[in-house]
Write a protein that holds these residues in place. Structure first.
Motif, short mmCIF file in Angstrom:
data_model
loop_
_atom_site.label_atom_id
_atom_site.label_comp_id
_atom_site.label_asym_id
_atom_site.label_seq_id
_atom_site.Cartn_x
_atom_site.Cartn_y
_atom_site.Cartn_z
N CYS A 48 0.84 -1.20 0.00
CA CYS A 48 0.00 0.00 0.00
C CYS A 48 0.88 1.25 0.00
O CYS A 48 1.67 1.46 0.93
CB CYS A 48 -0.91 -0.01 1.23
N VAL A 49 0.74 2.07 -1.03
CA VAL A 49 1.51 3.31 -1.12
C VAL A 49 0.87 4.33 -0.18
O VAL A 49 -0.31 4.64 -0.28
CB VAL A 49 1.53 3.85 -2.56
N GLU A 53 4.62 7.98 -5.39
CA GLU A 53 4.08 7.14 -6.45
C GLU A 53 5.07 6.00 -6.74
O GLU A 53 6.28 6.18 -6.60
CB GLU A 53 3.86 7.93 -7.74
N ASP A 55 5.71 2.73 -9.62
CA ASP A 55 5.35 1.92 -10.78
C ASP A 55 5.58 0.46 -10.39
O ASP A 55 6.72 0.05 -10.15
CB ASP A 55 6.20 2.27 -12.00
N ALA A 67 1.71 -0.92 -13.46
CA ALA A 67 0.59 -0.14 -12.91
C ALA A 67 1.18 0.98 -12.08
O ALA A 67 2.03 0.74 -11.21
CB ALA A 67 -0.30 -1.03 -12.05
N ARG A 68 0.75 2.22 -12.34
CA ARG A 68 1.19 3.36 -11.54
C ARG A 68 0.31 3.42 -10.29
O ARG A 68 -0.91 3.55 -10.37
CB ARG A 68 1.07 4.64 -12.37
N LEU A 69 0.94 3.34 -9.12
CA LEU A 69 0.23 3.39 -7.85
C LEU A 69 0.52 4.73 -7.18
O LEU A 69 1.68 5.12 -7.02
CB LEU A 69 0.70 2.26 -6.92
N ALA A 70 -0.53 5.43 -6.78
CA ALA A 70 -0.41 6.70 -6.06
C ALA A 70 -0.78 6.45 -4.60
O ALA A 70 -1.21 5.36 -4.22
CB ALA A 70 -1.35 7.74 -6.69
N GLY A 72 -2.52 5.79 -1.40
CA GLY A 72 -3.82 5.18 -1.19
C GLY A 72 -4.09 3.97 -2.06
O GLY A 72 -5.01 3.21 -1.80
N ASP A 73 -3.27 3.78 -3.11
CA ASP A 73 -3.44 2.61 -3.98
C ASP A 73 -2.75 1.40 -3.40
O ASP A 73 -1.73 1.51 -2.70
CB ASP A 73 -2.87 2.89 -5.38
N MET A 74 -3.29 0.21 -3.72
CA MET A 74 -2.74 -1.04 -3.21
C MET A 74 -2.49 -2.02 -4.35
O MET A 74 -3.15 -1.95 -5.38
CB MET A 74 -3.70 -1.67 -2.21
N PHE A 75 -1.55 -2.92 -4.10
CA PHE A 75 -1.23 -4.01 -5.02
C PHE A 75 -1.14 -5.28 -4.18
O PHE A 75 -0.50 -5.28 -3.13
CB PHE A 75 0.10 -3.75 -5.72
#
Length: 102
Positions: A48-49, A53, A55, A67-70, A72-75
């Motif tokens: 979780c970022v 950011e 990549d 996938a570009r993660l900012a 609040g984004d999760m992988f």
């Protein structure tokens, strides 16, 4: 205890502060300004970022995707998912994974 994750800075890229261990899983706060390396975890991983950011490069059916993660984004990487994170500048990332995982 860290109150503001955005102020955390490690001594080296991908340096981390252990936050908590729960039943064999860890939550760690990472700081980095450099890419990691391609790897496969031995268990599931939640990435979780929190700041910055990233990549996230991953391979699916032999093809590389990004996938570009900012913030609040999760992988989520499942067992066997090959992936590598490339920060865009500095980033702070919260990682949940099996204790001792890569």
């Amino acid at each position: 205890m860290i109150r503001d994750a955005r102020s955390f800075r490690a001594e080296r890229p991908w340096g981390a502060r252990d936050l908590v261990e729960i039943e064999g899983a860890t939550a760690r706060l990472h700081w980095t300004d450099q890419p990691y390396r391609w790897h496969v975890n031995d268990g599931a991983e939640l990435f979780c970022v929190l700041d910055g950011e990233v990549d996230m490069h991953y391979r699916l059916d032999g093809s590389e995707h990004v996938a570009r993660l900012a913030a609040g984004d999760m992988f989520v990487a499942e067992i066997g998912d090959e992936h590598v994170a490339h920060p865009v500048g500095e980033a702070r990332i919260l990682v949940f994974e099996r204790k001792g995982s890569v």
